[in-house]
Design a protein around this motif. Structure first.
Motif, short mmCIF file in Angstrom:
data_model
loop_
_atom_site.label_atom_id
_atom_site.label_comp_id
_atom_site.label_asym_id
_atom_site.label_seq_id
_atom_site.Cartn_x
_atom_site.Cartn_y
_atom_site.Cartn_z
N ARG A 142 66.43 -4.39 38.23
CA ARG A 142 66.22 -5.40 37.19
C ARG A 142 64.79 -5.97 37.25
O ARG A 142 64.58 -7.16 37.51
CB ARG A 142 67.25 -6.53 37.30
CG ARG A 142 68.69 -6.03 37.21
CD ARG A 142 69.69 -7.15 37.27
NE ARG A 142 69.61 -8.01 36.09
CZ ARG A 142 70.17 -7.73 34.93
NH1 ARG A 142 70.87 -6.60 34.78
NH2 ARG A 142 70.05 -8.55 33.91
N PRO A 143 63.80 -5.15 36.97
CA PRO A 143 62.41 -5.60 37.06
C PRO A 143 62.00 -6.51 35.92
O PRO A 143 62.55 -6.44 34.82
CB PRO A 143 61.62 -4.28 37.00
CG PRO A 143 62.48 -3.39 36.17
CD PRO A 143 63.90 -3.73 36.54
N ASP A 144 61.00 -7.36 36.21
CA ASP A 144 60.37 -8.15 35.15
C ASP A 144 59.34 -7.32 34.39
O ASP A 144 59.05 -7.59 33.22
CB ASP A 144 59.66 -9.36 35.76
CG ASP A 144 60.63 -10.32 36.41
OD1 ASP A 144 61.52 -10.81 35.71
OD2 ASP A 144 60.49 -10.56 37.64
N LYS A 176 49.24 -19.70 37.09
CA LYS A 176 50.24 -19.83 38.14
C LYS A 176 50.97 -18.50 38.29
O LYS A 176 51.48 -17.94 37.31
CB LYS A 176 51.24 -20.94 37.79
CG LYS A 176 52.24 -21.22 38.89
CD LYS A 176 53.14 -22.38 38.54
CE LYS A 176 54.13 -22.65 39.67
NZ LYS A 176 55.05 -23.78 39.36
N TYR A 177 51.03 -18.01 39.51
CA TYR A 177 51.64 -16.71 39.77
C TYR A 177 53.04 -16.89 40.35
O TYR A 177 53.21 -17.07 41.55
CB TYR A 177 50.76 -15.91 40.74
CG TYR A 177 49.37 -15.64 40.21
CD1 TYR A 177 49.15 -14.68 39.24
CD2 TYR A 177 48.28 -16.36 40.69
CE1 TYR A 177 47.88 -14.41 38.75
CE2 TYR A 177 47.00 -16.11 40.21
CZ TYR A 177 46.81 -15.14 39.24
OH TYR A 177 45.54 -14.89 38.77
N ARG A 178 54.03 -16.89 39.47
CA ARG A 178 55.41 -17.01 39.94
C ARG A 178 55.86 -15.69 40.55
O ARG A 178 55.29 -14.63 40.25
CB ARG A 178 56.33 -17.42 38.80
CG ARG A 178 56.48 -16.37 37.69
CD ARG A 178 57.44 -16.87 36.63
NE ARG A 178 57.59 -15.93 35.51
CZ ARG A 178 58.44 -14.92 35.50
NH1 ARG A 178 59.20 -14.67 36.56
NH2 ARG A 178 58.54 -14.13 34.43
N PRO A 179 56.90 -15.69 41.39
CA PRO A 179 57.37 -14.43 41.98
C PRO A 179 57.98 -13.53 40.90
O PRO A 179 58.68 -13.99 40.01
CB PRO A 179 58.42 -14.88 42.99
CG PRO A 179 58.83 -16.25 42.56
CD PRO A 179 57.63 -16.86 41.90
N LEU A 180 57.67 -12.25 41.00
CA LEU A 180 58.16 -11.26 40.03
C LEU A 180 58.94 -10.16 40.74
O LEU A 180 58.85 -10.00 41.96
CB LEU A 180 56.99 -10.61 39.29
CG LEU A 180 56.06 -11.50 38.46
CD1 LEU A 180 54.93 -10.67 37.88
CD2 LEU A 180 56.83 -12.22 37.36
N ARG A 181 59.68 -9.41 39.94
CA ARG A 181 60.29 -8.16 40.40
C ARG A 181 59.56 -7.05 39.65
O ARG A 181 59.60 -6.98 38.41
CB ARG A 181 61.79 -8.15 40.11
CG ARG A 181 62.54 -9.24 40.87
CD ARG A 181 64.02 -9.25 40.51
NE ARG A 181 64.69 -8.04 40.96
CZ ARG A 181 65.14 -7.84 42.20
NH1 ARG A 181 64.97 -8.76 43.14
NH2 ARG A 181 65.76 -6.72 42.51
N VAL A 182 58.88 -6.17 40.40
CA VAL A 182 57.96 -5.21 39.80
C VAL A 182 58.29 -3.79 40.25
O VAL A 182 58.46 -3.54 41.45
CB VAL A 182 56.50 -5.53 40.19
CG1 VAL A 182 55.54 -4.54 39.51
CG2 VAL A 182 56.13 -6.96 39.82
N ILE A 183 58.37 -2.88 39.29
CA ILE A 183 58.45 -1.45 39.61
C ILE A 183 57.08 -0.84 39.32
O ILE A 183 56.50 -1.05 38.25
CB ILE A 183 59.52 -0.74 38.77
CG1 ILE A 183 60.92 -1.07 39.31
CG2 ILE A 183 59.31 0.77 38.80
CD1 ILE A 183 62.05 -0.35 38.58
N ILE A 184 56.57 -0.08 40.28
CA ILE A 184 55.32 0.66 40.10
C ILE A 184 55.65 2.15 40.20
O ILE A 184 56.25 2.58 41.20
CB ILE A 184 54.27 0.28 41.16
CG1 ILE A 184 53.98 -1.23 41.09
CG2 ILE A 184 52.99 1.08 40.98
CD1 ILE A 184 53.02 -1.72 42.17
#
Length: 374
Positions: free
Chosen positions: A101-103, A2-10
């Motif tokens: 505040r990334p995951d 299951k792909y929950r929403p994330l906060r991601v920095i690339i």
């Protein structure tokens, strides 16, 4: 999964070889859950500050610069600033992380990934790096001990990274690159106005261009295009060299050599090509593998740790490509390309050998690693 929403920095960039995989990862993250929020962090003044917004993503810049190896006055001035700009970049990266505040933080190589991932891991944020090349870059080797997962595109990367952290993912590529059939070929020929009765060579120098590939093309043209009586060339000379190539081609009656600074539809250029001449950056190699094309690679000597040679040799050793050294390109490249383009059996063998090296699911593999970490 299951792909929950994330906060991601690339983070990372500097070249298309870092930027295109980064955007592919971002696109896949949005595909598996459109509610995921993504922020890119790049180096001020570098290519990513233009390319990432064009792909639809927000980006923040760090003042980071890299060490210059060539001894010139301007490079000395640059290198004196490196430690100060590194410290400033780590501080700014910390501020960006506090606000966003990334995951998870993902590094794709390039100047900006070092301070961003350093700051993220100090704050206990899970981190992943994606190494595109067959010879690991210094930034990723330093970060390897701090991150939870390392996604690689070549075998034998245990000599650079802890084996228990490595996942073989391949390099993410643009979604429009895939194996091409006859209908794709016809569409490519029509789009670029190419003759269906000729053999077709694609010379790719990248967005900025390659001086070596351009010199080899000019030498071949000056020599009367030996071996190319039935060959049509689509030549990407790059925007940096466009003016000089325009002047060189002026008043030459060569209707079967088409030069341009930029190829908008690379998928159709690949589809129309019988053979490709290219530098051997990681993204170029991954796309050529995915397109199942025969290629002659000319590794750039102007990259850290000569990683383009390592990239090319990974294919050459498996009979999936040919290689000409940069120093020999002006004399040998086009002769090699002409020999290959008329060797249909050799092309078919390369296409068979390159097919197993393509990883069409690279972005998905990386996304699954991201979700394991968070």
């Amino acid at each position: 999964m299951k792909y929950r929403p994330l906060r991601v920095i690339i983070s990372g960039g500097g070249t298309g070889g870092h930027i295109f995989p980064a955007v592919s990862i971002a696109n896949k993250l949005k595909e598996v859950n459109p509610a995921t929020e993504i922020l890119f962090v790049g180096a001020e003044g570098r290519m990513e500050m233009e390319k990432v917004p064009a792909a639809g993503y927000e980006i923040k810049g760090l003042p980071i610069v890299g060490l210059q190896r060539q001894l010139t006055l301007s490079n000395i001035k640059n290198d004196i600033q490196v430690p100060f700009k590194l410290v400033a970049s780590i501080i700014e990266a910390g501020r960006i992380i506090e606000r966003f505040r990334p995951d998870i933080a993902i590094g794709v190589g390039g100047y900006a990934s070092a301070p961003l991932l350093w700051a993220a891991t100090r704050k206990g944020i899970p981190a992943l790096i994606q190494e595109q090349n067959g010879f690991a870059g210094l930034t990723n080797k330093i970060l390897a001990k701090r991150v939870g997962s390392i996604c690689v595109a070549y075998d034998g990367m245990e000599k650079f990274f802890p084996a228990d952290k490595i996942t073989f993912s391949g390099n993410p590529i643009r979604s429009e690159i895939h194996p091409y059939g006859e209908e794709d070929r016809k569409q490519g020929l029509q789009f670029y106005g190419l003759s269906p009765d000729r053999r077709h060579l694609l010379v790719v120098g990248g967005s900025l261009g390659s001086g070596t590939l351009n010199k080899a093309m000019k030498k071949w043209i000056e020599d009367g295009c030996p071996g190319g009586d039935d060959v049509e060339v689509l030549w990407q000379c790059g925007k940096y060299y466009r003016k000089g190539v325009d002047e060189f081609m002026q008043n030459r009656n060569l209707p079967f050599i088409h030069h341009t600074d930029f190829i908008a539809r690379m998928d159709l250029a690949y589809a129309s090509a019988d053979v490709i001449v290219s530098r051997s950056g990681a993204s170029s190699i991954s796309e050529i593998c995915a397109a199942r094309k025969a290629a002659v690679f000319v590794p750039s000597p102007n990259v850290a740790e000569d990683h383009q040679t390592h990239n090319a040799m990974a294919l050459v050793n498996k009979g999936a490509a040919m290689m000409v050294k940069d120093c020999n390109a002006e004399s040998d490249l086009m002769r090699t390309a002409m020999d290959l383009i008329h060797d249909r059996a050799g092309i078919e063998e390369m296409e068979r050998n390159v097919a197993p090296l393509a990883r069409m699911d690279a972005a998905q593999t990386i996304i699954d690693e991201v979700y394991k970490l968070v």
